[in-house]
Design a protein around this motif. Sequence first.
Motif, short mmCIF file in Angstrom:
data_model
loop_
_atom_site.label_atom_id
_atom_site.label_comp_id
_atom_site.label_asym_id
_atom_site.label_seq_id
_atom_site.Cartn_x
_atom_site.Cartn_y
_atom_site.Cartn_z
N PHE A 124 0.80 -1.29 -0.01
CA PHE A 124 0.03 0.05 0.07
C PHE A 124 0.81 1.23 0.00
N GLY A 125 0.50 2.23 -0.68
CA GLY A 125 1.29 3.45 -0.85
C GLY A 125 0.31 4.80 -0.31
N ILE A 126 1.15 5.66 0.59
CA ILE A 126 0.46 6.80 0.93
C ILE A 126 0.92 7.90 0.36
N TYR B 204 7.08 11.46 8.76
CA TYR B 204 6.06 11.96 9.73
C TYR B 204 4.72 11.13 9.69
N VAL B 205 4.26 11.23 8.53
CA VAL B 205 3.14 10.42 8.27
C VAL B 205 3.23 8.89 8.14
N LEU B 206 4.32 8.38 7.71
CA LEU B 206 4.36 7.00 7.63
C LEU B 206 4.61 6.31 8.85
N ARG B 207 5.03 7.11 9.94
CA ARG B 207 5.51 6.55 11.33
C ARG B 207 4.17 6.32 11.85
N LYS B 208 3.31 7.11 11.46
CA LYS B 208 1.77 6.93 12.25
C LYS B 208 1.00 5.69 11.82
N TYR B 209 1.22 5.39 10.52
CA TYR B 209 0.69 4.13 10.18
C TYR B 209 1.41 3.14 10.17
N LEU B 210 2.69 3.09 10.25
CA LEU B 210 3.66 1.88 10.48
C LEU B 210 3.04 1.10 11.74
N ALA B 211 2.96 1.79 12.92
CA ALA B 211 2.69 1.26 14.04
C ALA B 211 1.24 0.65 14.27
N ARG B 212 0.54 0.68 13.21
CA ARG B 212 -0.81 0.05 13.21
C ARG B 212 -1.02 -0.75 12.06
N ALA C 88 0.76 -7.37 9.80
CA ALA C 88 1.93 -7.90 9.49
C ALA C 88 2.09 -8.23 7.79
N HIS C 89 0.93 -8.58 7.11
CA HIS C 89 0.97 -8.77 5.74
C HIS C 89 1.04 -7.55 4.74
N VAL C 90 1.19 -6.51 5.39
CA VAL C 90 1.25 -5.27 4.68
C VAL C 90 2.60 -4.56 4.49
N ARG C 91 2.95 -4.25 3.28
CA ARG C 91 4.33 -3.37 3.03
C ARG C 91 3.81 -1.98 2.99
#
Length: 346
Positions: free
Chosen positions: A11-13, A23-31, A34-37
């Motif tokens: 998935f791309g943001i 900043y944005v990626l850090r927020k979503y990475l934590a949530r 496991a099967h999502v890159r």
Amino acid sequence: MKKKSRTVRTFGIMVANPKQRKYVLRKYLARKAAHVRLFCFTPSEIDWKRKSILGLHHSNWKWVQHRFPFPEVVYNRCYTTKKTTIQKLEATIGSNKCFNQQNRFDKYEIYKLLSQSLAPYLPETVPYDRETAAQLQKAHKVLYMKPCYGYQGKGVYRVEARESGEIHIGQHYLLPQFIAANVPQCQTKLDELLGSTDYLIQQGVHLQQWNDQVFDIRALVQKDESGVWSVTNVVSRFAHKGCFNTSICTKICLSEEVLRHLYPQEKADVFLQTIRDISLRAAETVESGTGLRLGELSVDFALDNDERLWIIEVNGRPQKELYDQLFGQDAVYKRPLQYADYLYTH
């Protein structure tokens, strides 16, 4: 017997500029699951010829720039009225694989859509012109001049007709920046302030206050793992004393806390349920009326002194930083990823 491994989904943001990526990626990475890159990118980092994207992601405890193939799903966090990039992405990965295609709404277009089914909750709103402003000033005394594509209260002016005949014009604060002696003087000043930007006029609502502070009620509406609209939370922002712009806030809390302070629990619960119901209807109306594929939006309400709820505006790119101040708000970041997962399989 070994369990079948789950397919890794990419998935791309998409964000507006490189500074926002980490900043944005850090927020979503934590949530993320496991099967999502997950990776973050800007429109300028798309290589259309090679069908690849130079994106930022996190690997082996490091932030790394990597050239990715086009992702299966794109979550748009670019706040712009330009549609070119999204249209080109959709042509490549599929029209149903990008969401929040357009998230900077024309406030008047949204008003017209909502007025079809939610008119009792809408303050009178019309495009700005001198004559209409003068007529509405007599009818409502307090008006707000809002840019059609504004956000965070920027460029909003409060115009109040006083009993003395003076007209007070203020920005952010109730204390006027300019006092017009009469209507023509007010019109001249507004022409100067508004310039050539498209503005609308909105009827002023006499807001309830708590501790002499204006507050709003914001419902965050997001699609879940089933692709269905649901209300993630309802929060309130408190403006500074003497300030009407709740985007400049001193405190954020769950609206349940505010309403239960002002009313008995049963009445507060009725308000909350009404807010949730209206917000879901608003989300469905905006999506069907615009034809856009949306994954989230927020609906801002005001509660007036007569205990009446008003929809002040709908925001296509909810400000996520609000929720970082509140405990237990993981769903704010999880839901867009869950919805991306839903789009992947549908």
